[in-house]
Scaffold this motif. Sequence first.
Motif, PDB file in Angstrom:
ATOM      1  N   MET A   1      31.940  37.136  54.673  1.00  0.00           N
ATOM      2  CA  MET A   1      33.045  38.131  54.494  1.00  0.00           C
ATOM      3  C   MET A   1      33.123  38.713  53.245  1.00  0.00           C
ATOM      4  N   LYS A   2      33.166  40.001  53.302  1.00  0.00           N
ATOM      5  CA  LYS A   2      33.169  40.962  52.133  1.00  0.00           C
ATOM      6  C   LYS A   2      34.564  41.562  51.923  1.00  0.00           C
ATOM      7  N   ILE A   3      35.213  41.482  50.809  1.00  0.00           N
ATOM      8  CA  ILE A   3      36.605  41.368  50.355  1.00  0.00           C
ATOM      9  C   ILE A   3      36.671  42.531  48.874  1.00  0.00           C
ATOM     10  N   LEU A   4      37.156  43.274  49.024  1.00  0.00           N
ATOM     11  CA  LEU A   4      37.437  43.977  47.534  1.00  0.00           C
ATOM     12  C   LEU A   4      38.728  43.751  47.156  1.00  0.00           C
ATOM     13  N   GLY A   5      38.893  43.403  45.954  1.00  0.00           N
ATOM     14  CA  GLY A   5      40.315  43.266  45.330  1.00  0.00           C
ATOM     15  C   GLY A   5      40.471  44.129  44.339  1.00  0.00           C
ATOM     16  N   LEU A   6      41.769  44.995  44.253  1.00  0.00           N
ATOM     17  CA  LEU A   6      42.232  46.102  43.350  1.00  0.00           C
ATOM     18  C   LEU A   6      43.323  45.492  42.942  1.00  0.00           C
ATOM     19  N   SER A   7      43.478  45.971  41.508  1.00  0.00           N
ATOM     20  CA  SER A   7      44.806  46.200  40.854  1.00  0.00           C
ATOM     21  C   SER A   7      44.877  47.567  40.278  1.00  0.00           C
ATOM     22  N   ALA A   8      45.986  48.199  40.357  1.00  0.00           N
ATOM     23  CA  ALA A   8      46.338  49.598  39.760  1.00  0.00           C
ATOM     24  C   ALA A   8      47.940  50.062  39.782  1.00  0.00           C
ATOM     25  N   PHE A   9      47.993  51.114  39.038  1.00  0.00           N
ATOM     26  CA  PHE A   9      49.152  52.077  39.145  1.00  0.00           C
ATOM     27  C   PHE A   9      50.174  51.430  38.031  1.00  0.00           C
ATOM     28  N   TYR A  10      49.753  50.338  37.372  1.00  0.00           N
ATOM     29  CA  TYR A  10      50.740  50.147  36.382  1.00  0.00           C
ATOM     30  C   TYR A  10      50.187  49.722  34.942  1.00  0.00           C
ATOM     31  N   HIS A  11      49.152  48.783  34.776  1.00  0.00           N
ATOM     32  CA  HIS A  11      48.285  48.907  33.621  1.00  0.00           C
ATOM     33  C   HIS A  11      47.334  48.073  33.967  1.00  0.00           C
ATOM     34  N   ASP A  12      46.003  48.373  33.023  1.00  0.00           N
ATOM     35  CA  ASP A  12      44.781  47.491  33.241  1.00  0.00           C
ATOM     36  C   ASP A  12      44.326  47.394  34.757  1.00  0.00           C
ATOM     37  N   SER A  13      44.205  48.732  35.332  1.00  0.00           N
ATOM     38  CA  SER A  13      43.602  48.576  36.451  1.00  0.00           C
ATOM     39  C   SER A  13      42.486  48.205  36.656  1.00  0.00           C
ATOM     40  N   ALA A  14      41.854  47.520  37.994  1.00  0.00           N
ATOM     41  CA  ALA A  14      40.512  46.839  38.073  1.00  0.00           C
ATOM     42  C   ALA A  14      40.156  46.567  39.597  1.00  0.00           C
ATOM     43  N   ALA A  15      38.960  46.181  39.785  1.00  0.00           N
ATOM     44  CA  ALA A  15      38.228  46.176  41.068  1.00  0.00           C
ATOM     45  C   ALA A  15      37.585  44.785  41.020  1.00  0.00           C
TER      46      ALA A  15
END
Length: 612
Positions: free
Chosen positions: A1-15
């Motif tokens: 299983m291949k899953i990409l995690g994202l954080s964004a739109f507030y501060h410290d965006s990452a993948a």
Amino acid sequence: MKILGLSAFYHDSAAALLVDGKLIAAAQEERFSRKKHDAEFPTQALKYCLEEGGLALDDLDYIAFYDKPFLKFERLLETYVAFAPRGFNSFRMAMPVWLGEKLFQRHLIGSQVKDQFASGFDTKEKLLFSEHHLSHAASAFYPSPFEEAVVLTMDGVGEWATTSVARGSGNMLEVIKEIHFPHSIGLLYSAFTYYLGFKVNSGEYKVMGLAPYGEPKYVQSILNNIIDVKPDGSFRLNQDYFNYCTGLTMTNDRFAALFGEAVREPDEQLTQFHMDIAASVQAVTEEIVLRLARSLRAETGIPNLCLAGGVALNCVANGKIVKEGIYDNVWIQPASGDAGGAVGAALATHYMNFGNSRTVQNQPDGMSGAYLGPEFDQPDIIRRLTEAGAHFEVLEDDDLYDSIVAALAEGKAVGWMQGRMEFGPRALGARSILGDPRSETMQKTLNLRVKHRESFRPFAPSILREHVSDWFDIDADSPYMLIVADVADGKRRTMTDEEAALFGIEKLNVPRSEIPAVTHVDYSARVQTVDKRTNPRYHALISRFKEATGCPVLVNTSFNVRGEPIVCTPEDAFRCFMGTDIEVLVVGNCLLHKNDQNSALKLDYKNAFELD
């Protein structure tokens, strides 16, 4: 299983990319965009993760986002209603952004994916949303070396939660209690960060670094007026002193009146008062964290603790937990802030949504030493440096290490770029500036001439794991520079009566140990243990330095200047080298000396970036 995690739109965006439960790659967008704390959609970090995994976006099974925007919007609306009519200006400014962008993040992420990747990825079916604190908790528990653990998450605020406790066992993770907004230990610390004239969500570590220069004179004022702390560590903030619910600032006039001085301007001189304020909020924070840790151990009986959330970057508080021996083992997510939410969202999806089995990776953990970013092979390094106009020589490892050790022993600052870039806010020996910890002038030199930042800012020691207990009052792994420990008694220097009587910043230039460049004014240090298994190259360099000097420690600070993201590429490293007083640069096996470079390529880095 291949899953990409994202954080964004507030501060410290990452993948972050997870393949069959293994973390393959993770990076913050700021490292590519060169914009500190970049909050934009992490296009470049996402592209890197896919390239590292040898995947196209359509190969992914799922994309997981690190929080739930509708719950966050609900909190925003309920807060404005509860405090109405106060806060109308804040409400008027926030609503267009939310209604235009943030509320409809499924559509926003889908459009970014379509525009940037020409992909037909089905965001209606394959885009999942995790809750903010659950993402943090998952980022801490699942990569930890524990089959079972208490997971404590502390930050500013997610959707509603500001402090949460989860119980992790096997592949299961359950949140069992929460403290909700507006009561927040993270926002308390950020309020004092604002009051001291530093940037919120950026300058909190300055408050921590400033605290040892002061006396905690205002602890009782804080506890009597601002925060009510219960014996179990739960707490409530008195909103009469804050403005973050309804206004455009963190604190109000009543807050300033309590302490007797106005909010410090960013360019205003730091005084003993400011140091005492920093010491006071740090002491209160430590007490809250310790009470939480003690009560959770007594309540659950579980011997292992995991920490995440922005407050988990408070390495002084972490060190107090370890020193007190509340838990047998403590593990802290190296990217404890919002960037780490990308890792947690992917892990929560893998284990909690789909029930996949978990194999505990206890040698040493599942984060690969946080070395999860891009790396460059030697031919590529040579090509990139040549095109940048650099003059260098290529050396074999033994000759390279000898040259670096000689430069360090001469008191030179060395830029060190090797292997995969670190994920998280700390440089851990892959994108670092190194120095000799025995030097009495190294801290001042690195702060003022190299980093272009405040003189009080401390530096961390990187030490061979096998020697840590000889030099510091700790005998545990601290690979992510997230635990503060005292310098061992046998390595300390006794101060004279005159030196001991000094106050504030006057303490800075008094050598306190055999390694003064990394010994803080209270005899503490933010320790990084270096393990041969996770960073053999850095371990080899420190070992060679020990052979030459008898000291198994190096000064380690991030390879950047104040306000700049840590370097990512050889070109970034060369630019920073040419814009500072770093005398030696090492990229792979390429060795560069400042005196050999074309003076026309020299840069003015002192004012190149917005101050943090």
